[in-house]
Design a protein around this motif. Structure first.
Motif, PDB file in Angstrom:
ATOM      1  N   ASP A  67     -17.357  -7.729 -32.011  1.00 36.09           N
ATOM      2  CA  ASP A  67     -17.346  -9.169 -32.204  1.00 36.09           C
ATOM      3  C   ASP A  67     -18.786  -9.646 -32.321  1.00 36.09           C
ATOM      4  O   ASP A  67     -19.728  -8.948 -31.928  1.00 36.09           O
ATOM      5  CB  ASP A  67     -16.658  -9.864 -31.028  1.00 36.09           C
ATOM      6  CG  ASP A  67     -15.175  -9.528 -30.935  1.00 36.09           C
ATOM      7  OD1 ASP A  67     -14.557  -9.311 -32.003  1.00 36.09           O
ATOM      8  OD2 ASP A  67     -14.650  -9.485 -29.809  1.00 36.09           O
ATOM      9  N   ALA A  68     -18.971 -10.830 -32.836  1.00 35.38           N
ATOM     10  CA  ALA A  68     -20.315 -11.398 -32.916  1.00 35.38           C
ATOM     11  C   ALA A  68     -20.808 -11.757 -31.519  1.00 35.38           C
ATOM     12  O   ALA A  68     -20.024 -12.121 -30.627  1.00 35.38           O
ATOM     13  CB  ALA A  68     -20.302 -12.633 -33.813  1.00 35.38           C
ATOM     14  N   GLY A  69     -22.109 -11.639 -31.321  1.00 35.92           N
ATOM     15  CA  GLY A  69     -22.664 -11.977 -30.018  1.00 35.92           C
ATOM     16  C   GLY A  69     -24.175 -11.804 -29.977  1.00 35.92           C
ATOM     17  O   GLY A  69     -24.810 -11.497 -30.980  1.00 35.92           O
ATOM     18  N   CYS A 110     -24.297  -7.843 -23.673  1.00 31.08           N
ATOM     19  CA  CYS A 110     -24.009  -8.450 -24.975  1.00 31.08           C
ATOM     20  C   CYS A 110     -22.790  -9.373 -24.883  1.00 31.08           C
ATOM     21  O   CYS A 110     -21.735  -8.966 -24.371  1.00 31.08           O
ATOM     22  CB  CYS A 110     -23.756  -7.363 -26.019  1.00 31.08           C
ATOM     23  SG  CYS A 110     -23.582  -8.004 -27.702  1.00 31.08           S
ATOM     24  N   GLU A 130     -23.536  -8.591 -35.181  1.00 32.72           N
ATOM     25  CA  GLU A 130     -22.556  -9.159 -36.093  1.00 32.72           C
ATOM     26  C   GLU A 130     -21.533  -8.097 -36.474  1.00 32.72           C
ATOM     27  O   GLU A 130     -21.859  -6.901 -36.510  1.00 32.72           O
ATOM     28  CB  GLU A 130     -23.246  -9.706 -37.342  1.00 32.72           C
ATOM     29  CG  GLU A 130     -24.117 -10.916 -37.084  1.00 32.72           C
ATOM     30  CD  GLU A 130     -24.672 -11.515 -38.369  1.00 32.72           C
ATOM     31  OE1 GLU A 130     -24.531 -10.871 -39.424  1.00 32.72           O
ATOM     32  OE2 GLU A 130     -25.228 -12.622 -38.299  1.00 32.72           O
ATOM     33  N   CYS A 170     -21.065 -10.047 -27.207  1.00 31.07           N
ATOM     34  CA  CYS A 170     -20.088  -9.513 -28.167  1.00 31.07           C
ATOM     35  C   CYS A 170     -19.003  -8.690 -27.478  1.00 31.07           C
ATOM     36  O   CYS A 170     -17.991  -8.357 -28.097  1.00 31.07           O
ATOM     37  CB  CYS A 170     -20.799  -8.649 -29.203  1.00 31.07           C
ATOM     38  SG  CYS A 170     -21.638  -7.194 -28.511  1.00 31.07           S
TER      39      CYS A 170
END
Length: 200
Positions: free
Chosen positions: A167-169, A96, A199, A98
């Motif tokens: 974190d977003a990713g 990911c 998200e 993220c």
């Protein structure tokens, strides 16, 4: 824990598989997804050792800590003329973006499978891909038989832990068919991969 199983004549199995996936896409479309983010109504597919694999999202392909789980189906069809007595199936979460760490592992969470016998959600392995292939030893279920022309569908849901900020990713739900005697993939790994978004 029993998946949903259907028996089919091996004749025209491929076309029937396509028709079944079309029905799954219709179900996904009718769910009434709303809000931000994308939804994958059409399945992503692959094949390994004569077994066709499809992953179909039944809700938006977005996961957030503490949010409602993302539901999806994994459908297998034995398109050969031979019964397979030992099928290995691994459902894992890909790396990911993220995660800023070197292994970029998916955040902590859980996965559940619908038991068709009791109509209840049961916990199954939450498998994340790291720096090696150890994740291939963590099968979704024990090795099982899939006779020629047989179709089986596993209904699953994925949820991120509420107390684990992210974190977003971008990541993916990966399905890999394995040789149960060696825990190695049959053909390419993963056999099929459904992109998902993480998200905060």
């Amino acid at each position: 824990m029993r998946p949903r199983i259907m028996w089919e004549d091996i004749i025209n199995t491929s076309s029937r598989f396509g028709a079944a996936l079309g029905c799954a896409a219709v179900v996904s479309t009718l769910v009434g997804w709303s809000g931000s983010g994308s939804a994958t109504a059409l399945p992503v597919t692959g094949s390994a050792g004569g077994i066709d694999v499809a992953i179909t999202a039944q809700s938006p392909t977005i996961v957030r800590p503490g949010a409602a789980p993302m539901r999806f189906d994994v459908t297998l069809v034995n398109t050969t003329t031979i019964d397979d007595a030992q099928v290995g199936l691994v459902v894992s979460l890909g790396h990911c973006t993220c995660n800023p760490g070197p292994l970029k592992m998916m955040p902590n969470g859980s996965m559940r499978m619908l038991d068709a016998g009791t109509n209840t959600w049961q916990t199954v392995p939450y498998v994340t891909e790291g720096g090696g292939t150890d994740f291939l030893t963590r099968a979704l279920v024990a090795p099982f038989a899939l006779d020629h022309g047989q179709t089986t569908t596993y209904q699953l849901e994925l949820e991120l832990d509420a107390d684990h900020p992210v974190d977003a990713g971008e990541s993916a739900i990966d399905v890999t068919m394995t040789d149960v005697s060696t825990n190695r993939p049959i053909g390419a790994s993963p056999t099929a991969s459904l992109p998902i978004t993480v998200e905060p």
